[in-house]
Design a protein around this motif. Sequence first.
Motif, mmCIF file in Angstrom:
data_model
loop_
_atom_site.group_PDB
_atom_site.id
_atom_site.type_symbol
_atom_site.label_atom_id
_atom_site.label_comp_id
_atom_site.label_asym_id
_atom_site.label_seq_id
_atom_site.Cartn_x
_atom_site.Cartn_y
_atom_site.Cartn_z
ATOM 1 N N UNK A 25 33.802 -19.105 -32.836
ATOM 2 C CA UNK A 25 32.441 -19.309 -33.335
ATOM 3 C C UNK A 25 32.429 -19.358 -34.865
ATOM 4 N N UNK A 26 33.112 -18.402 -35.498
ATOM 5 C CA UNK A 26 33.147 -18.354 -36.958
ATOM 6 C C UNK A 26 33.818 -19.595 -37.546
ATOM 7 N N UNK A 27 34.950 -19.990 -36.968
ATOM 8 C CA UNK A 27 35.690 -21.148 -37.485
ATOM 9 C C UNK A 27 34.867 -22.425 -37.348
ATOM 10 N N UNK A 28 34.295 -22.654 -36.192
ATOM 11 C CA UNK A 28 33.525 -23.885 -35.963
ATOM 12 C C UNK A 28 32.272 -23.907 -36.835
ATOM 13 N N UNK A 29 31.544 -22.813 -36.866
ATOM 14 C CA UNK A 29 30.320 -22.749 -37.679
ATOM 15 C C UNK A 29 30.634 -22.945 -39.158
ATOM 16 N N UNK A 30 31.660 -22.275 -39.634
ATOM 17 C CA UNK A 30 32.042 -22.418 -41.034
ATOM 18 C C UNK A 30 32.502 -23.824 -41.368
ATOM 19 N N UNK A 31 33.301 -24.417 -40.495
ATOM 20 C CA UNK A 31 33.813 -25.774 -40.730
ATOM 21 C C UNK A 31 32.685 -26.804 -40.765
ATOM 22 N N UNK A 32 31.782 -26.738 -39.801
ATOM 23 C CA UNK A 32 30.668 -27.683 -39.777
ATOM 24 C C UNK A 32 29.754 -27.496 -40.980
ATOM 25 N N UNK A 33 29.514 -26.250 -41.374
ATOM 26 C CA UNK A 33 28.635 -25.996 -42.511
ATOM 27 C C UNK A 33 29.248 -26.500 -43.814
ATOM 28 N N UNK A 34 30.530 -26.234 -44.017
ATOM 29 C CA UNK A 34 31.212 -26.723 -45.224
ATOM 30 C C UNK A 34 31.226 -28.251 -45.236
ATOM 31 N N UNK A 35 31.542 -28.856 -44.104
ATOM 32 C CA UNK A 35 31.583 -30.323 -44.029
ATOM 33 C C UNK A 35 30.218 -30.937 -44.325
ATOM 34 N N UNK A 36 29.179 -30.383 -43.728
ATOM 35 C CA UNK A 36 27.833 -30.898 -43.958
ATOM 36 C C UNK A 36 27.431 -30.749 -45.422
ATOM 37 N N UNK A 37 27.767 -29.630 -46.017
ATOM 38 C CA UNK A 37 27.423 -29.402 -47.423
ATOM 39 C C UNK A 37 28.171 -30.368 -48.332
ATOM 40 N N UNK A 38 29.459 -30.546 -48.082
ATOM 41 C CA UNK A 38 30.243 -31.464 -48.914
ATOM 42 C C UNK A 38 29.790 -32.910 -48.747
ATOM 43 N N UNK A 39 29.541 -33.309 -47.514
ATOM 44 C CA UNK A 39 29.100 -34.689 -47.278
ATOM 45 C C UNK A 39 27.728 -34.965 -47.889
ATOM 46 N N UNK A 40 26.887 -33.948 -47.976
ATOM 47 C CA UNK A 40 25.558 -34.155 -48.563
ATOM 48 C C UNK A 40 25.635 -34.420 -50.063
ATOM 49 N N UNK A 41 26.777 -34.156 -50.666
ATOM 50 C CA UNK A 41 26.958 -34.406 -52.105
ATOM 51 C C UNK A 41 27.280 -35.867 -52.405
ATOM 52 N N UNK A 42 27.696 -36.615 -51.412
ATOM 53 C CA UNK A 42 28.063 -38.012 -51.637
ATOM 54 C C UNK A 42 26.841 -38.836 -52.024
ATOM 55 N N UNK A 43 26.986 -39.699 -53.016
ATOM 56 C CA UNK A 43 25.831 -40.514 -53.452
ATOM 57 C C UNK A 43 25.284 -41.417 -52.350
ATOM 58 N N UNK A 44 26.136 -41.868 -51.455
ATOM 59 C CA UNK A 44 25.673 -42.787 -50.418
ATOM 60 C C UNK A 44 24.758 -42.105 -49.403
ATOM 61 N N UNK A 45 24.739 -40.767 -49.384
ATOM 62 C CA UNK A 45 23.874 -40.061 -48.441
ATOM 63 C C UNK A 45 22.497 -39.783 -49.020
ATOM 64 N N UNK A 46 22.306 -40.053 -50.289
ATOM 65 C CA UNK A 46 21.036 -39.775 -50.960
ATOM 66 C C UNK A 46 20.077 -40.949 -50.780
#
Length: 174
Positions: free
Chosen positions: A53-74
């Motif tokens: 649970x911790x690994x999956x939740x942490x991985x998805x949260x980090x991925x979502x946060x990093x991907x939201x920084x990409x200019x193409x997602x804005x």
Amino acid sequence: MENFLENLRSTSKPNTPTVVISKLIMMAIPIAEVVIGSMYLESCPVQKFIPIYLVVKGTFTVSLTLLSCLPCTQAPEDGSQTTLSSVWRSVSYIVFLFLFCWFIAGNVWIYANYGPNYDNPAAADYCHKTLYLFAFWVTTLFYIMFGVSFCSACCRGCCVAMKMSDDTSPRAQS
């Protein structure tokens, strides 16, 4: 009411360094979830899904946060939607839905096994103390933060409502 809505729409966006620093701070707990869950992957026989649970939740949260920084997602400044930003919005909603369901499952796994055996690794009800307490308190911290945010939003709403009623009262108009 219209003035209030116009003020909400016209608020300035935070500058880039502020956004970067806040996202880095927000990623500290998910990164710790991945690290602790990975370190103790086989250390919780009472509920083998707690470290997962911790690994999956942490991985998805980090991925979502990093991907939201990409200019193409804005979304563009003019308020229109590009195809890429629309796809990103759809994907992020699906990921948020998954994380919500995963959070509920994690609650069941963690709280159903409250107070596991921390002393005897051979026992069926054993869970490594660091792993369990970290998962327990990260989950509980979410509820605390949610409660504080909810109370803050209610107070803010009451203040706005009182200000709005003062602005429209007969004595304010005279």
